[in-house]
Design an enzyme around this catalytic site. Structure first.
Site, short mmCIF file in Angstrom:
data_model
loop_
_atom_site.label_atom_id
_atom_site.label_comp_id
_atom_site.label_asym_id
_atom_site.label_seq_id
_atom_site.Cartn_x
_atom_site.Cartn_y
_atom_site.Cartn_z
N PHE A 173 -15.72 12.50 10.18
CA PHE A 173 -17.22 12.32 9.62
C PHE A 173 -17.16 12.06 7.91
CE2 PHE A 173 -17.19 15.34 12.97
CZ PHE A 173 -17.95 14.57 14.07
N LEU A 174 -16.28 11.46 7.40
CA LEU A 174 -16.07 11.43 6.01
C LEU A 174 -16.96 10.48 5.28
CD1 LEU A 174 -14.00 9.17 4.57
CD2 LEU A 174 -12.34 10.84 5.92
N CYS B 139 -18.85 1.36 7.71
CA CYS B 139 -19.06 2.35 8.95
C CYS B 139 -20.33 1.97 9.51
CB CYS B 139 -19.27 3.76 8.55
SG CYS B 139 -17.37 4.13 8.09
N LYS C 201 0.84 -1.24 -0.08
CA LYS C 201 -0.13 -0.02 0.00
C LYS C 201 0.92 1.16 0.04
CE LYS C 201 -3.95 -0.06 2.68
NZ LYS C 201 -4.54 -0.16 3.67
N THR D 111 -11.19 0.23 12.77
CA THR D 111 -11.61 -0.52 13.89
C THR D 111 -12.89 -1.17 13.56
OG1 THR D 111 -13.26 1.30 14.48
CG2 THR D 111 -11.24 1.28 15.78
N LYS E 107 -19.41 10.88 17.03
CA LYS E 107 -19.22 10.07 15.91
C LYS E 107 -20.20 9.02 15.81
CE LYS E 107 -17.95 8.36 12.09
NZ LYS E 107 -16.65 7.97 11.38
N GLU F 37 -17.55 8.27 2.07
CA GLU F 37 -16.86 7.75 0.98
C GLU F 37 -17.59 8.36 -0.51
OE1 GLU F 37 -16.29 3.49 0.75
OE2 GLU F 37 -15.91 3.40 2.72
N LYS G 100 -21.29 -1.71 11.05
CA LYS G 100 -20.41 -2.02 12.49
C LYS G 100 -20.75 -1.09 13.47
CE LYS G 100 -16.34 0.34 11.53
NZ LYS G 100 -15.67 1.36 12.71
N ARG H 61 -17.65 -3.62 1.24
CA ARG H 61 -17.63 -4.00 2.50
C ARG H 61 -19.51 -4.08 2.91
NH1 ARG H 61 -13.44 -0.25 5.83
NH2 ARG H 61 -14.29 1.03 4.16
#
Ligand code: UDX
Length: 442
Positions: A150-151, A267, A33, A83, A211, A153, A270, A337
Site C-alpha cells: 500500500f505504499l 497507481c 538499473k 502492471t 488493494k 510515493e 490505471k 506518470r
C-alpha cells in the site's frame, strides 16, 4: 529471500527487508538499473532511499543482480514487477508478472513460497500458482501467497516497514500448508508485527481486491471533492471551506479531500481503469460504472485548469507565456506518470502558449516525456515575463515563495492555484490576482 523487479516497489521492499535483517537478492532484467542500485543509487527520487540502500549494501545482506539463478536458494520470493495499463485499453498488462514467474520457476527445485506484491486483476494469483507449479521442478511444493503493498510515493519506506495493516492472501488458509505460509510471512515481518500492526489472513481473491478497492475508494474520495468543486464554481461556494467542514465528521475524515487538478501517478488512474475492465470480464461491470465518472471528473479538472489559464490570458493562450510550477504528479516525488501538472502544461502548449516548467525534482523526467515544453532550473527564471502562473504540484518550496518579490518578474501578476495550497491572503495582499479551482474569484 529474493525480490523480483527492482522498480519503485521492489527496490524499496528489498532495501527494507535487508534492513529488517533478511538476506535479500534483488533481481531485475534492466542491467543499468541493477548496476546503479548496486552502487546505492536509486533510479527514482524517494526520500531516504539512497541512505537506506547504502546502509543495507554495507551490511552485505543486499545484492542486486540480473541472474535469476541466484534466487534458487531463497525461502521466499517476492514478485514486485509493474502492471501498467495496456496500450489503448483499460485493462492491466500482467505480462511482467507472468514473465517474472516464468523466469523464476525453473530455479525452484525445492519447497518454497512465492509471494505476489504487484497490483493485479483479481484472479491472477490462482493462475500464477498453476503456471509456476507447471514449470517448477518442485511442482506442487511451490506455494503462492498474495501480499499487496500500500505504499505511497514519498512515504515508501515508512509504508513498507510500518504499513497500517499487513494483508496475506493465502491458498487454503485453514490447511496445514496454508498455516505454514502464514507463519513464514509472519517471520518475514516479525519486527513490524511485534509493534502491533494488524495482520489479516484472507483468500487470494480478497487480498487482490483489498488493494484495488482501497485505491478505488481513494480515487473516489478525491473525485467527490472535485465534483463539489465544480458545484462550488457554479454556485459561488468555497470548496476548501466545504472540505474542512465535512472532513470534521469523523465518518468522512479530512484526508484525501484536497480539491484541485486531481489525481495522477502510476497507481490510482490505471488501477481504477483496470478494476473496471476486470469487473467487466467477471460480469460485474455495473458495480463499477461509477468509477467511469470518477475518472471523468478527474480529467475534467485538468481541462478546467486550462480554461482558467485561457481566461486569465484574455480568452486565448496563443502566444502567451505560461509559467508552470510543478511537473511531478505530487510533491516529494520525481514521478511524472500520468501527472496532472504535466498534462495541463502540455495542453497549454497545444493551445499555442509558450510554457516554461519548474520542478524541484522531476525536470529530467519531464524533459524526456514533454520535450516541446521549456524548462527552468530556478523559479525566478520560470516566472520571467509570464502572463499567468499555474501552481500545479504543491511542493513546500512553492508555499514558501515570497509573492511580493516575484511580482516584479512577471508580465501580469495572475496566479492560478491548481492545488488550493498557496496562502490566498499573502498572494492577494502582495498585489496578485489569485484564482483557484472551486473557490470564489474575489
Ligand atoms: C497511491 C495510494 O495512496 C497508495 O496506497 C497505493 O499503494 C499507490 O497509489 P501514490 O500514487 O503514491 O499512492 O499517491 P497518493 O498520495 O495516493 O496521491 C495520488 C494522487 O492524488 C496525486 O496526484 C495527488 O496529488 C492526488 N490527491 C491526493 C489529490 O488530488 N487530493 C487529495 O486529497 C489527495
Amino acid at each position: 529471500m529474493s525480490v523480483i523487479g527492482a522498480g519503485y516497489l521492489g527496490a524499496v521492499h528489498a532495501a527494507c527487508m535487508a534492513e529488517l535483517g533478511h538476506e535479500v537478492v534483488a533481481i531485475d532484467t534492466d542491467a543499468g538499473k541493477v548496476a546503479s542500485l548496486a552502487q546505492g543509487r536509486a533510479p527514482m527520487y524517494e526520500p531516504g532511499l539512497d541512505d537506506l540502500l547504502a546502509r543495507a549494501l554495507a551490511t552485505g545482506r543486499l545484492t542486486f543482480t540480473t541472474d535469476y539463478a541466484l534466487a534458487a536458494d531463497a525461502d521466499v520470493h517476492f514478485i514486485c514487477v509493474g502492471t501498467p495499463q495496456r496500450h489503448g485499453e483499460n485493462a492491466a498488462d500482467t505480462s511482467y508478472v507472468f514473465g517474472a514467474a516464468d523466469a523464476l520457476a525453473p530455479h525452484l527445485t525445492g519447497p518454497t513460497l512465492v509471494v505476489g506484491k504487484s497490483t493485479v486483476p483479481v484472479g491472477t494469483a490462482a493462475r500464477l500458482r498453476d503456471r509456476i507449479r507447471s514449470i517448477a521442478p518442485a511442482g506442487d511444493d511451490v506455494r503462492l501467497a498474495w501480499n499487496p503493498e500500500f505504499l505511497r510515493e514519498g512515504f515508501a519506506i515508512e509504508d513498507t516497514v510500518r504499513p497500517n495493516r499487513f494483508v496475506y492472501g493465502v491458498d487454503s488458509p485453514a490447511t496445514d500448508p496454508g498455516r505454514a505460509d502464514t507463519d513464514l510471512l509472519d517471520r518475514v515481518y516479525a519486527e513490524p508485527l511485534s509493534t502491533g500492526i494488524p495482520r489479516l489472513v484472507v483468500d487470494f481473491a480478497t487480498a487482490e481486491l483489498v488493494k484495488v478497492a482501497a485505491n478505488a475508494f481513494l480515487a473516489t474520495k478525491i473525485s467527490f471533492i472535485n465534483a463539489m468543486s465544480e458545484v462550488c464554481e457554479a454556485a459561488g461556494g468555497d470548496v476548501v471551506a466545504l472540505a474542512g467542514a465535512i472532513g470534521m465528521d469523523d465518518r468522512i475524515g479530512p484526508k484525501f479531500l484536497k480539491a484541485g487538478i486531481g489525481f495522477g501517478g502510476g497507481c490510482l488512474p490505471k488501477d481504477i481503469r483496470a478494476f473496471m475492465a476486470r469487473a467487466g470480464e467477471l460480469g460485474a461491470d455495473q458495480a463499477l460504472t461509477f468509477l467511469r465518472e470518477v475518472d471523468a471528473i478527474n480529467l475534467r479538472r485538468r481541462a478546467r485548469m486550462v480554461d482558467l489559464a485561457r481566461e486569465a490570458c484574455g480568452g486565448t493562450l496563443r502566444g502567451k507565456r505560461v509559467a508552470v510550477l510543478g511537473a511531478a504528479f505530487k510533491p516529494n516525488s520525481d514521478d511524472i506518470r500520468d501527472s496532472p501538472a504535466l498534462d495541463v502544461a502540455a495542453a497549454c502548449r497545444m493551445a499555442g502558449a509558450r510554457v516554461t516548467v519548474h520542478d524541484p525534482k522531476a525536470l529530467d523526467n519531464a524533459r524526456v516525456r514533454a520535450p516541446e515544453l521549456d524548462y527552468a532550473d530556478a523559479v525566478t527564471e520560470c516566472l520571467a515575463g509570464a502572463d499567468v502562473v499555474l501552481h500545479l504540484t504543491e511542493w513546500t518550496e512553492y508555499r514558501e515563495l515570497d509573492p511580493a518579490e516575484l511580482i516584479a518578474l512577471v508580465a501580469a501578476p495572475v496566479v492560478i492555484d491548481g492545488r488550493n495550497a498557496l496562502d490566498v491572503d499573502r498572494w492577494r495582499g502582495a498585489g496578485w490576482t489569485y484564482r483557484a479551482l472551486g473557490r470564489p474569484t474575489v
